[in-house]
Every structure is written in C-alpha cells, then in structure tokens.
Design a protein around this motif. Structure first.
Motif, mmCIF file in Angstrom:
data_model
loop_
_atom_site.group_PDB
_atom_site.id
_atom_site.type_symbol
_atom_site.label_atom_id
_atom_site.label_comp_id
_atom_site.label_asym_id
_atom_site.label_seq_id
_atom_site.Cartn_x
_atom_site.Cartn_y
_atom_site.Cartn_z
ATOM 1 N N SER A 44 2.789 -18.086 -44.213
ATOM 2 C CA SER A 44 3.022 -18.435 -45.553
ATOM 3 C C SER A 44 2.007 -17.999 -46.426
ATOM 4 O O SER A 44 1.709 -18.140 -47.535
ATOM 5 C CB SER A 44 3.139 -20.188 -45.909
ATOM 6 O OG SER A 44 2.226 -20.777 -45.281
ATOM 7 N N THR A 45 0.853 -17.574 -46.064
ATOM 8 C CA THR A 45 -0.216 -16.893 -46.705
ATOM 9 C C THR A 45 -0.657 -15.419 -46.089
ATOM 10 O O THR A 45 -0.276 -15.257 -44.845
ATOM 11 C CB THR A 45 -1.616 -17.803 -46.571
ATOM 12 O OG1 THR A 45 -2.101 -17.837 -45.457
ATOM 13 C CG2 THR A 45 -1.183 -19.137 -47.292
ATOM 14 N N ARG A 46 -1.265 -14.764 -46.913
ATOM 15 C CA ARG A 46 -1.830 -13.316 -46.227
ATOM 16 C C ARG A 46 -2.855 -13.649 -44.978
ATOM 17 O O ARG A 46 -2.760 -12.968 -43.999
ATOM 18 C CB ARG A 46 -2.564 -12.678 -47.276
ATOM 19 C CG ARG A 46 -2.916 -11.091 -46.898
ATOM 20 C CD ARG A 46 -3.711 -10.423 -48.035
ATOM 21 N NE ARG A 46 -3.846 -9.189 -47.740
ATOM 22 C CZ ARG A 46 -5.201 -8.784 -47.321
ATOM 23 N NH1 ARG A 46 -6.030 -9.649 -46.980
ATOM 24 N NH2 ARG A 46 -5.262 -7.862 -46.683
ATOM 25 N N THR A 47 -3.730 -14.991 -45.063
ATOM 26 C CA THR A 47 -4.485 -15.106 -44.323
ATOM 27 C C THR A 47 -3.831 -15.327 -42.738
ATOM 28 O O THR A 47 -4.247 -14.902 -41.616
ATOM 29 C CB THR A 47 -5.468 -16.290 -44.585
ATOM 30 O OG1 THR A 47 -6.227 -16.021 -45.879
ATOM 31 C CG2 THR A 47 -6.399 -16.781 -43.452
ATOM 32 N N GLN A 48 -2.757 -15.890 -42.920
ATOM 33 C CA GLN A 48 -2.138 -16.470 -41.647
ATOM 34 C C GLN A 48 -1.303 -15.236 -41.211
ATOM 35 O O GLN A 48 -1.494 -15.031 -39.780
ATOM 36 C CB GLN A 48 -0.576 -17.618 -42.084
ATOM 37 C CG GLN A 48 -1.456 -18.799 -42.304
ATOM 38 C CD GLN A 48 -0.210 -19.806 -42.704
ATOM 39 O OE1 GLN A 48 0.820 -19.408 -42.806
ATOM 40 N NE2 GLN A 48 -0.469 -20.952 -42.919
ATOM 41 N N ALA A 49 -0.899 -14.391 -41.999
ATOM 42 C CA ALA A 49 -0.336 -12.900 -41.295
ATOM 43 C C ALA A 49 -1.211 -12.153 -40.626
ATOM 44 O O ALA A 49 -1.232 -11.724 -39.567
ATOM 45 C CB ALA A 49 0.364 -12.226 -42.372
#
Ligand code: SF4
Length: 62
Positions: A44-49
């Motif tokens: 759900s965030t760029r960091t998670q991706a």
C-alpha cells in the motif's frame, strides 16, 4: 540491457521520474510487459513495494 538486468542494478530505461521510458514500446522486455500488478507485490506504499522487490532480487541473485 541486452545481457539482462542484474539483480540490484537500476534498469537503464527507468527515468528519474521512476517511470519506464519505453512503456508501450515493442522493445520493452516481454517480462516487463507480461508482469501483472498484484496487491502482494505493490503493498500500500512505495516503501512496501521496494521491500518486496529487494526480497525478489535477493532470492534470485546468482
Ligand atoms: S518496465 Fe522493464 S524496461 Fe521499463 S524500467 Fe522497468 S525493468 Fe526497465
């Protein structure tokens, strides 16, 4: 990248705006064109991706 993109190396087609410079172009690698987004991959965030991608790169490192 005729020899393929090694793990941990930024794709030469990835622009400074984090967008693919050859999106929609026939020269785009088939693996890129066929990759379908999934909630598990994107999070759900760029960091998670980015964490997910880093894990994939670790797991596929030669
Ligand atoms: S979609 Fe493929 S060609 Fe485009 S920037 Fe990402 S890895 Fe590179």
């Amino acid at each position: 990248m005729p020899q393929g993109k090694p793990a941990g190396v930024r794709c030469v087609q990835l622009g400074e705006d984090e967008r693919c410079r050859i999106f929609g172009h026939p020269a785009r690698p088939a693996v890129c064109a066929q990759l379908q987004p999934a909630a598990e991959m994107c999070g759900s965030t760029r960091t998670q991706a980015l964490h997910y991608l880093a894990r994939l790169e670790r797991l596929t490192r030669p």
